[in-house]
Write a protein that holds these residues in place. Sequence first.
Motif, PDB file in Angstrom:
ATOM      1  N   GLU A   1     -56.622 -43.793 -12.116  1.00  0.00           N
ATOM      2  CA  GLU A   1     -57.409 -44.701 -11.811  1.00  0.00           C
ATOM      3  C   GLU A   1     -56.929 -45.547 -12.421  1.00  0.00           C
ATOM      4  OE1 GLU A   1     -58.928 -44.344  -9.102  1.00  0.00           O
ATOM      5  OE2 GLU A   1     -58.952 -42.407  -8.022  1.00  0.00           O
ATOM      6  N   PRO A   2     -57.132 -46.871 -12.252  1.00  0.00           N
ATOM      7  CA  PRO A   2     -57.537 -47.374 -10.611  1.00  0.00           C
ATOM      8  C   PRO A   2     -56.243 -47.078  -9.731  1.00  0.00           C
ATOM      9  CG  PRO A   2     -57.236 -49.529 -11.904  1.00  0.00           C
ATOM     10  CD  PRO A   2     -56.698 -47.916 -12.970  1.00  0.00           C
TER      11      PRO A   2
ATOM     12  N   GLU B   1     -52.852 -49.705  -9.030  1.00  0.00           N
ATOM     13  CA  GLU B   1     -52.768 -50.314 -10.490  1.00  0.00           C
ATOM     14  C   GLU B   1     -51.786 -49.405 -11.355  1.00  0.00           C
ATOM     15  OE1 GLU B   1     -53.152 -53.358 -10.530  1.00  0.00           O
ATOM     16  OE2 GLU B   1     -53.939 -53.565  -8.153  1.00  0.00           O
TER      17      GLU B   1
END
Length: 482
Positions: free
Chosen positions: A68-69, A72
């Motif tokens: 995560e994210p 990205e």
Amino acid sequence: MKKITQISTKTILLLGGLVLGLTGCSDDDDTANNAAPIITSQSLKMDLTVRKKENAGVFMQAFYWDTEPAGEWYNEVSKRIEDYKASGINRIWLPAPGKGASGGLSMGYDPSDYFDVGEFDQHGTIKTRFGSRQELEDLIQKAHANDIEVIADIVMGHNSGGGKQANPFRGGTEVYSLFNESNGNASGKFNRSNEHFHPNDIHDHDEQALFFAETDLCHDQQYVQDWLWGRDDSVAEFYKKTLGFDGWRFDYVKSFAPKWVKSWNDKVGGFSVGENFDGNQQVLKDWVDASGSPAFDFACFYRLDETLDRANDLTALGEADNMLRKLDPANAVTFVANHDTEKDVNPENRISYNNKLLAYSYILTHDGYPTIFYLDYEAFKGQLKTLIQIYTTLAVGDVEILETNKDEYIMKRSGSGDNPGLILYMNISKQSKQRVVKTNWANKTLVDYTDNSRATPTTDAEGNATLQAPAGGYAIWSVTKE
């Protein structure tokens, strides 16, 4: 009692005033009194920054399961490149870059389109879970600018996400084996159909351990070889020459013959390592010999897990030839955790959090090529930076085990030339330990380069010294600066 307390308080105030008066002296007063500097273990250490051994470096697995994210991750890793370089990381391993069947949620292990690294709209997303093609290329370029190689995860045993197609070799049963521009392969490169999977007109399977039996790629098909690594516009050539990857981590190599890894490497070159998920050191060695590629040392991983967690007994670390690094250190890639072990609910398939640093102290002092797991680096950054520096400087020379028993493991690296080497002292008991050890250093003061012990023992003319290790911890000893 009150009167004594009052007298004590006055005495303390008087002494406090005396201390304040002394500390208020000028520099000239200090010089006149020849005040001696305070000697600390830190001030005794050699400057390791000038002792980096040739071609030294450490491998970083720069991701974890369900990063995560989403979308990205390449940017997140990019932010850390300078820190990785400063720490001594010379390669980072990125997840499989191609578009997976589960789209924006895919961790890359359900490969659908090898050539879609975040630029085609399919499986509900343009970006992969890790980012866009441009972000991937930017990350690789930044890593190269910091002298860090980038390793791609290669999943070539099985595919996912194609369209349904009848397979005559399965009695007409429909399986998801059709990959084209309309069915999970928007790039239009390496289109596949049932003849490229098992079973087919060549054979039923190439290896016994089939992960996804219905969509297990047949590498004996020349078309599959050509598109994976043989053509000038193959997957391998695209990843290396266009995207800029420097090498390969081969996923689940039990599902295809080791000769295919050798063929890939002979064609495109680069660093490589295979994931042969097996705790038997001879199985690993046989695969290394057949593939010509290094392998992750699962045997070492399981010995560490066994000794630190399950048996609570370090004796097995001293047994001969029970790890790949003992059989073939040049081709052993050691590790403490990876994306699979950390999500495994079975405690026998992972090393506990409390013992992580002990395990890292082992792989970062012994031979083999050590791997740092992303989440561990974030959790233990200070300690791991120290251990990496020790690995890239003092961890040279032959490995000799000096002592191994239930609670203790003591190992010596002999050093080389003007590099003195080191001694690792691991202690898993609940109290500190000390032991007389025969070192290679006569009449030398020693210091623990991890600062887990503040002792500064001195060796005698024969090199003997009393070394220490803290309870449930480790110390790494070497000589002080001259």
